[in-house]
Scaffold this motif. Structure first.
Motif, mmCIF file in Angstrom:
data_model
loop_
_atom_site.group_PDB
_atom_site.id
_atom_site.type_symbol
_atom_site.label_atom_id
_atom_site.label_comp_id
_atom_site.label_asym_id
_atom_site.label_seq_id
_atom_site.Cartn_x
_atom_site.Cartn_y
_atom_site.Cartn_z
ATOM 1 N N PRO A 1 18.493 -24.624 -30.561
ATOM 2 C CA PRO A 1 18.446 -25.732 -31.522
ATOM 3 C C PRO A 1 19.170 -25.386 -32.814
ATOM 4 C CG PRO A 1 16.400 -24.501 -31.591
ATOM 5 C CD PRO A 1 17.224 -23.886 -30.496
ATOM 6 N N GLU B 1 16.770 -29.293 -35.814
ATOM 7 C CA GLU B 1 16.067 -29.423 -34.541
ATOM 8 C C GLU B 1 14.928 -28.411 -34.442
ATOM 9 O OE1 GLU B 1 19.946 -30.991 -31.965
ATOM 10 O OE2 GLU B 1 19.347 -28.886 -31.943
ATOM 11 N N GLU B 2 15.194 -27.172 -34.860
ATOM 12 C CA GLU B 2 14.140 -26.155 -34.799
ATOM 13 C C GLU B 2 13.008 -26.488 -35.763
ATOM 14 O OE1 GLU B 2 13.683 -21.420 -34.227
ATOM 15 O OE2 GLU B 2 15.309 -22.083 -35.549
ATOM 16 N N LYS C 1 9.175 -26.817 -34.482
ATOM 17 C CA LYS C 1 8.067 -26.066 -35.076
ATOM 18 C C LYS C 1 7.036 -27.007 -35.692
ATOM 19 C CE LYS C 1 10.421 -21.691 -35.979
ATOM 20 N NZ LYS C 1 10.851 -20.704 -37.005
ATOM 21 N N LEU D 1 7.858 -20.873 -27.198
ATOM 22 C CA LEU D 1 8.410 -19.980 -28.215
ATOM 23 C C LEU D 1 7.910 -18.583 -27.911
ATOM 24 C CD1 LEU D 1 9.966 -19.671 -30.912
ATOM 25 C CD2 LEU D 1 7.786 -20.059 -32.090
ATOM 26 N N TRP E 1 13.417 -19.846 -28.091
ATOM 27 C CA TRP E 1 12.863 -21.026 -27.430
ATOM 28 C C TRP E 1 13.321 -21.057 -25.975
ATOM 29 C CZ3 TRP E 1 9.317 -24.077 -29.778
ATOM 30 C CH2 TRP E 1 9.227 -24.009 -31.164
#
Length: 220
Positions: A21, A25-26, A30, A165, A171
């Motif tokens: 990502p 996106e990350e 999260k 994760l 990921w």
């Protein structure tokens, strides 16, 4: 899976793909992981009080009803798909059932424990909206991320989509497909797709159905 009649004709295949990502996106991934973790502990707290007070312990269906109202009241759950949130309820129910089973023995009362974020490492997505688009995967309306090792088994239908994760901060996408055994090189011996026979002889050690032969080795 409407065409499935016999479960013995099917098997499960899981494809694991690394996900890459970008920053935004990350951040969203999260955020959703943290939201599910918060929800899980809220449901666990409700179950703990039920255990201590001897009240009815909420089951999965009741917790899903609770999620509907919690989505309106808890900002951390905003924008997270209901399908994703219900996985937290399923995990909480597993904890309740485990404690209930262990409490059937004459011992000190065992109540569900809260889970630290470091131990809550995965979230699920609806397999009906999952899709592969070139080098990217569509997980939800808010998440379309780049991944590698993307392929679908022949005739496979996704049944579970889980984003994990790992301990190194990477990921990984785990997608489980239901496929026919004959498409996964698995056949039942009593009803094989391509029956074969082997003949042991003197001139040729083995002759198969297709006429292929293995010559007897000369040891002397």
């Amino acid at each position: 899976m409407g065409e499935r009649h016999n479960a013995r004709d099917w098997t499960c295949v899981t494809i694991v793909s690394p996900v890459y990502p970008n920053v935004s996106e990350e951040r969203e991934m999260k955020r959703q992981l943290s939201g599910c973790h918060i929800l899980h502990n809220m449901l666990i707290d409700e179950g703990r009080m039920a255990f201590i007070e001897g009240r009815h312990i909420p089951d999965y269906k009741e917790m899903c009803t609770m999620i509907t109202s919690l989505r309106r009241d808890v900002p951390d759950l905003d924008g997270i798909n209901v399908y994703t949130l219900r996985d937290a309820a399923a995990r909480a129910e597993d904890s309740f059932e485990d404690c209930d089973r262990r409490n059937s023995l004459p011992r000190e009362l065992i109540i569900p424990r809260f889970k630290a974020l470091s131990r809550y490492r995965s979230i699920v997505f609806n397999p009906n909206t999952f899709g592969i688009e070139g080098a990217r995967v569509n997980l939800s309306s808010k998440l379309n991320v780049r991944a590698r090792n993307l392929h679908t088994p022949k005739g496979g239908e996704p049944v579970t989509v889980r984003l994990c994760l790992d301990g190194r901060g990477r990921w990984m996408l785990h997608v489980s497909y239901m496929v026919r055994r004959t498409m996964h090189n698995e056949e039942f011996l009593e009803n094989p797709l391509h029956p074969e026979a082997f003949d042991l002889g003197l001139t040729h050690e083995i002759t198969d159905t297709e006429g292929n032969t293995i010559t007897r080795p000369e040891y002397y």
